[in-house]
Design a protein around this motif. Structure first.
Motif, PDB file in Angstrom:
ATOM      1  N   ALA B  87     -28.319  31.378  26.545  1.00 27.36           N
ATOM      2  CA  ALA B  87     -28.207  32.915  25.978  1.00 27.36           C
ATOM      3  C   ALA B  87     -27.402  33.693  26.610  1.00 27.36           C
ATOM      4  O   ALA B  87     -26.670  34.542  26.258  1.00 27.36           O
ATOM      5  CB  ALA B  87     -29.685  33.235  25.672  1.00 27.36           C
ATOM      6  N   ILE B  91     -24.084  35.705  25.680  1.00 23.37           N
ATOM      7  CA  ILE B  91     -23.997  37.118  25.759  1.00 23.37           C
ATOM      8  C   ILE B  91     -22.806  37.417  26.376  1.00 23.37           C
ATOM      9  O   ILE B  91     -22.007  38.514  26.015  1.00 23.37           O
ATOM     10  CB  ILE B  91     -25.097  37.717  26.297  1.00 23.37           C
ATOM     11  N   TYR B 126     -44.114  42.495  28.593  1.00 24.41           N
ATOM     12  CA  TYR B 126     -44.213  41.856  27.354  1.00 24.41           C
ATOM     13  C   TYR B 126     -45.465  41.923  26.523  1.00 24.41           C
ATOM     14  O   TYR B 126     -46.419  41.524  27.191  1.00 24.41           O
ATOM     15  CB  TYR B 126     -43.729  40.187  27.661  1.00 24.41           C
ATOM     16  N   ARG B 127     -45.567  42.336  25.283  1.00 21.43           N
ATOM     17  CA  ARG B 127     -46.770  42.347  24.687  1.00 21.43           C
ATOM     18  C   ARG B 127     -46.907  41.536  23.484  1.00 21.43           C
ATOM     19  O   ARG B 127     -47.853  41.539  22.611  1.00 21.43           O
ATOM     20  CB  ARG B 127     -46.879  43.872  24.306  1.00 21.43           C
ATOM     21  N   GLY B 128     -46.236  40.602  23.483  1.00 19.14           N
ATOM     22  CA  GLY B 128     -46.353  39.460  22.362  1.00 19.14           C
ATOM     23  C   GLY B 128     -46.127  39.874  21.098  1.00 19.14           C
ATOM     24  O   GLY B 128     -46.629  39.189  20.034  1.00 19.14           O
ATOM     25  N   ARG B 129     -45.235  40.956  20.917  1.00 16.52           N
ATOM     26  CA  ARG B 129     -45.032  41.124  19.336  1.00 16.52           C
ATOM     27  C   ARG B 129     -44.113  40.204  18.798  1.00 16.52           C
ATOM     28  O   ARG B 129     -44.208  39.881  17.989  1.00 16.52           O
ATOM     29  CB  ARG B 129     -44.454  42.754  19.248  1.00 16.52           C
ATOM     30  N   GLY B 130     -43.104  39.947  19.275  1.00 18.57           N
ATOM     31  CA  GLY B 130     -42.091  38.909  19.049  1.00 18.57           C
ATOM     32  C   GLY B 130     -42.201  37.829  20.037  1.00 18.57           C
ATOM     33  O   GLY B 130     -42.940  37.524  20.695  1.00 18.57           O
ATOM     34  N   SER B 131     -41.240  36.806  19.897  1.00 13.23           N
ATOM     35  CA  SER B 131     -41.475  35.559  20.369  1.00 13.23           C
ATOM     36  C   SER B 131     -40.690  35.970  22.092  1.00 13.23           C
ATOM     37  O   SER B 131     -40.191  36.885  22.199  1.00 13.23           O
ATOM     38  CB  SER B 131     -40.273  34.573  19.960  1.00 13.23           C
ATOM     39  N   GLY B 134     -36.971  35.396  22.394  1.00 14.12           N
ATOM     40  CA  GLY B 134     -36.460  36.675  21.690  1.00 14.12           C
ATOM     41  C   GLY B 134     -36.335  37.781  22.600  1.00 14.12           C
ATOM     42  O   GLY B 134     -35.388  38.475  22.910  1.00 14.12           O
ATOM     43  N   TRP B 135     -37.516  37.893  23.402  1.00 13.03           N
ATOM     44  CA  TRP B 135     -37.763  38.893  24.193  1.00 13.03           C
ATOM     45  C   TRP B 135     -36.590  38.571  25.281  1.00 13.03           C
ATOM     46  O   TRP B 135     -36.123  39.592  25.872  1.00 13.03           O
ATOM     47  CB  TRP B 135     -39.070  39.113  24.797  1.00 13.03           C
ATOM     48  N   ARG B 137     -33.916  37.001  25.393  1.00 13.91           N
ATOM     49  CA  ARG B 137     -32.371  37.163  24.879  1.00 13.91           C
ATOM     50  C   ARG B 137     -32.322  38.776  25.068  1.00 13.91           C
ATOM     51  O   ARG B 137     -30.994  39.008  25.363  1.00 13.91           O
ATOM     52  CB  ARG B 137     -32.520  36.570  23.714  1.00 13.91           C
ATOM     53  N   THR B 138     -33.050  39.680  24.345  1.00 11.23           N
ATOM     54  CA  THR B 138     -32.865  40.869  24.447  1.00 11.23           C
ATOM     55  C   THR B 138     -32.855  41.475  25.674  1.00 11.23           C
ATOM     56  O   THR B 138     -32.075  42.612  25.845  1.00 11.23           O
ATOM     57  CB  THR B 138     -34.106  41.485  23.423  1.00 11.23           C
ATOM     58  N   THR B 139     -33.599  41.074  26.530  1.00 15.06           N
ATOM     59  CA  THR B 139     -33.515  41.519  27.947  1.00 15.06           C
ATOM     60  C   THR B 139     -32.379  41.361  28.496  1.00 15.06           C
ATOM     61  O   THR B 139     -31.488  42.120  29.348  1.00 15.06           O
ATOM     62  CB  THR B 139     -34.701  41.207  28.608  1.00 15.06           C
ATOM     63  N   ALA B 141     -29.548  40.933  27.057  1.00 15.08           N
ATOM     64  CA  ALA B 141     -28.516  41.625  26.458  1.00 15.08           C
ATOM     65  C   ALA B 141     -28.662  42.937  27.043  1.00 15.08           C
ATOM     66  O   ALA B 141     -27.579  43.669  27.312  1.00 15.08           O
ATOM     67  CB  ALA B 141     -28.564  41.508  24.959  1.00 15.08           C
ATOM     68  N   GLN B 142     -29.628  43.578  26.970  1.00 19.50           N
ATOM     69  CA  GLN B 142     -29.793  45.058  27.510  1.00 19.50           C
ATOM     70  C   GLN B 142     -29.081  45.052  29.075  1.00 19.50           C
ATOM     71  O   GLN B 142     -28.315  45.941  29.333  1.00 19.50           O
ATOM     72  CB  GLN B 142     -31.156  45.316  27.781  1.00 19.50           C
TER      73      GLN B 142
END
Lengths: 376, 288
Positions: B87, B91, B126-131, B134-135, B137-139, B141-142
């Protein structure tokens, strides 16, 4: 979400991730979407994360550590080599399949190497002078060549079977069943069965063995290309087919040749010793068959001598009006198709009789005793 | 229900007792108010729905890793190391930069940074809302976007690399035509009336130049649907601008003629308009 009305505060990674995964509630999703509409940074983040997710679903890229995959690469390279190898094997199989069909017609044409006219008469008497003993090497040679030809076909067979034909005495060629086991697998069954009754007293002459050699070589060459034993039976079937084909050709050519014999100019006159077609068949029924086991296509008799040509073009001589036959060494070129007896006028009051032999090229050979032939 | 969630999460494998698991769930629920708007009171059914919607296995793993559980880290590395590196490379578009980015995130996740003598790991957030992937990958990307933006700002002025060129100040005309002024106002008003999804579509498609294929997965619709939506939005926007111009006093032919003005003559920043529109929309929703 940690977002606030100020766009300086961005949704955290989990909110963006959950938005992309549709894991947010409607209200929270609307808030994130509103933020995304005005925040290029978060749009960039979410699109990059999505791009990474799509890339993860794609096939894995080739790793940089190629040496670790060397054995597999080697295998794959060699797997490509199987393609031309398979094509080559297929081509070889086609050659093996179709080659015998082409070579099967060779014996029909009685391929005999033309011999020089000067040497033939000089050699034949020597062979005849030494009676049957001089002829013995010929069957031995035949058996040996047959064994050699069948060698490649019988690679999978036990070595004892391969050694038997060459080790067997030449005199046992016809009588010894074990030494001809391989030959029986190749020869036409009808021919073999007819030989069984005759071989005890028959020693093949070179004329016969040359034909047999041709037949064997044609089959042996095909056999040598194949190591599968099943091909031997296929070969036998092909030879049987060839025999049937040859008999058909002989049957169609037979009447024509007999007619030629009847109408052949006798130089001075016909001695009426030409066998009529009906008489030929009648005597054939009465007399024993030729040693080759093939039907006669032409016959000529004079006094006690009888000459017959079988379908293969081999000439046989009988000194007792067809009771016993012996092959005549081929001294002519091509394939003998007709034999006739002619009486010639000489100075003496008695009429001399000579035999004429015509090959498929129309050339004539003459003989006084049926054994020694000279070109006319 | 707590026992059921505790068994499903596999928390026992990482040494998390039932009470510890309950504390984690309570903190997560309190931070998000069960997924409801702040101040709203969640019913038991909403609470149960919220808990069942969580990625409990990922949540437990993240918390176990954040607390330094060796078994959790082994599992994390076995499952996420390669996807995370891939990932990061996707990115950044570079293997070297990707590995650097992934290694840097690993260091952060492992808690090498301390605050007040306590290891701090982003996994705690991380609070378990998404996978979890995914978290991650988004981190990544941020991190990458923030780093890129930060370094872009630090470019020297005499090196206009990376397509960045300081914009020369455009002198505004002294007396712009009245039609153009009206047109600017009509456009701003029309954008302000768009909803969040329409503004997102316009921004992603026209400003970010994303493709339909890139936009569609985010909204979970087909790309053809995105195309139709864009067509509808632009058509509706045009009609709305004409209506706004008419409301500002222009006749319909004059409004139609005003739409044919050269956009370069307009002193409009659509990016800024969209941001303002988002801010306004958020404030409206927050007020309700």
């Amino acid at each position: 979400m940690n977002s606030t009305p100020q766009l300086d505060l961005h949704p955290d990674a989990e909110s963006l991730s959950a938005f992309a995964e549709q894991a947010l509630a409607t209200q929270e999703r609307e808030q994130v979407l509103t933020h995304l509409a005005g925040c290029s940074r978060c749009r960039q983040v979410i699109f990059l994360a999505q791009q990474a997710a799509a890339d993860a679903q794609a096939p894995a890229p080739v790793p940089a550590t190629r040496p670790a995959k060397q054995p597999e690469t080697w295998f794959w390279n060699w797997r490509l080599a199987w393609v031309p190898a398979a094509a080559l094997a297929s081509a070889l199989a086609l050659v093996v399949t179709f080659h015998p069909r082409h070579t099967a017609t060779a014996p029909e044409m009685a391929k005999v190497t033309p011999q020089s006219e000067g040497t033939i008469p000089a050699r034949v008497p020597q062979e005849r002078a030494s009676a049957g003993a001089a002829h013995r090497p010929a069957p031995a040679l035949t058996a040996k060549s047959l064994a050699g030809n069948a060698d490649s076909a019988a690679r999978n067979m036990p070595s004892e079977e391969l050694a038997a034909p060459s080790a067997a005495p030449p005199a046992e060629f016809g009588a010894s069943a074990p030494s001809t086991v391989q030959n029986h697998a190749v020869l036409p069954s009808s021919m073999f069965s007819s030989q069984q009754g005759e071989t005890a007293q028959y020693r093949p002459e070179p004329a016969v063995t040359s034909w047999q050699q041709d037949q064997k070589q044609s089959s042996g060459s095909a056999l040598s290309a194949s190591v599968d034993a099943s091909q031997v039976s296929q070969k036998s079937m092909r030879m049987e087919a060839y025999t049937a084909h040859a008999s058909r050709k002989a049957a169609s050519a037979g009447p024509r040749m007999v007619q030629q014999s009847q109408s052949a100019p006798g130089g001075s006159f016909d001695v009426a010793t030409q066998q009529q077609l009906a008489g030929l068949s009648a005597s054939r029924n009465a007399n024993p068959p030729l040693p080759s086991g093939l039907a006669a296509v032409s016959r000529a008799t004079a006094q006690n001598l009888a000459l017959e040509i079988d379908r293969s073009g081999a000439l046989f001589l009988s000194g007792d009006s067809g009771q016993h036959w012996e092959p005549v060494v081929q001294q002519w070129t091509g394939r003998a198709i007709e034999v006739r007896a002619k009486s010639v006028l000489s100075g003496s009051p008695t009429t001399a009789v000579i035999f004429e032999l015509q090959n498929d090229a129309g050339s004539i050979w003459v003989s006084a005793d049926g054994k020694t032939w000279t070109a006319q | 229900m707590l026992d059921e969630l505790w068994r499903e999460s596999g928390a026992a494998a990482y040494g998390l007792e039932r009470e510890q698991f309950r504390e984690i769930l309570e903190r997560v629920a309190a931070a998000q108010n069960f997924g409801l708007t702040p101040g709203a009171r969640a019913s038991r059914q909403q609470q149960a729905s919220f808990f069942r919607g969580l990625r409990l296995a990922d949540l437990v793993l993240a918390r176990a890793c954040a607390s330094g559980h060796p078994g959790a880290w082994e599992h994390f590395l076995a499952v996420y190391r390669q996807p995370l590196t891939r990932a990061a490379m996707a990115i950044t578009g570079s293997e070297t930069l990707g590995r650097d980015l992934a290694d840097q995130l690993y260091a952060e996740l492992y808690g090498l940074t301390t605050r007040d003598g306590v290891r701090r790991s982003p996994l705690d957030s991380y609070r378990g809302r998404g996978s979890l992937i995914g978290w991650l990958r988004t981190t990544l990307a941020q991190r990458h976007v923030d780093h890129h933006r930060r370094t872009r700002r630090e470019l020297p002025l005499d090196d206009p690399a990376d397509g960045y060129e300081p914009q020369a100040a455009v002198p505004e005309p002294d007396n712009p035509p009245a039609e153009l002024l009206l047109l600017g106002k009509a456009i701003e008003e029309a954008f302000r009336q768009l909803d969040a999804e329409e503004r997102f579509l316009l921004a992603a498609y026209y400003l970010d130049e994303r493709t339909l294929l890139e936009i569609a997965p985010l909204l979970r619709v087909h790309e053809a649907t995105i195309s139709r939506k864009l067509h509808r939005v632009t058509g509706g926007l045009r009609k709305q601008i004409v209506r706004n111009l008419q409301a500002l006093g222009l006749s319909k032919p004059a409004a139609q003629e005003a739409l044919g003005a050269d956009p370069r003559d307009l002193n409009l920043n659509l990016k800024k308009i969209l941001q303002i529109s988002s801010l306004d929309a958020f404030q409206e929703k927050a007020a309700t």
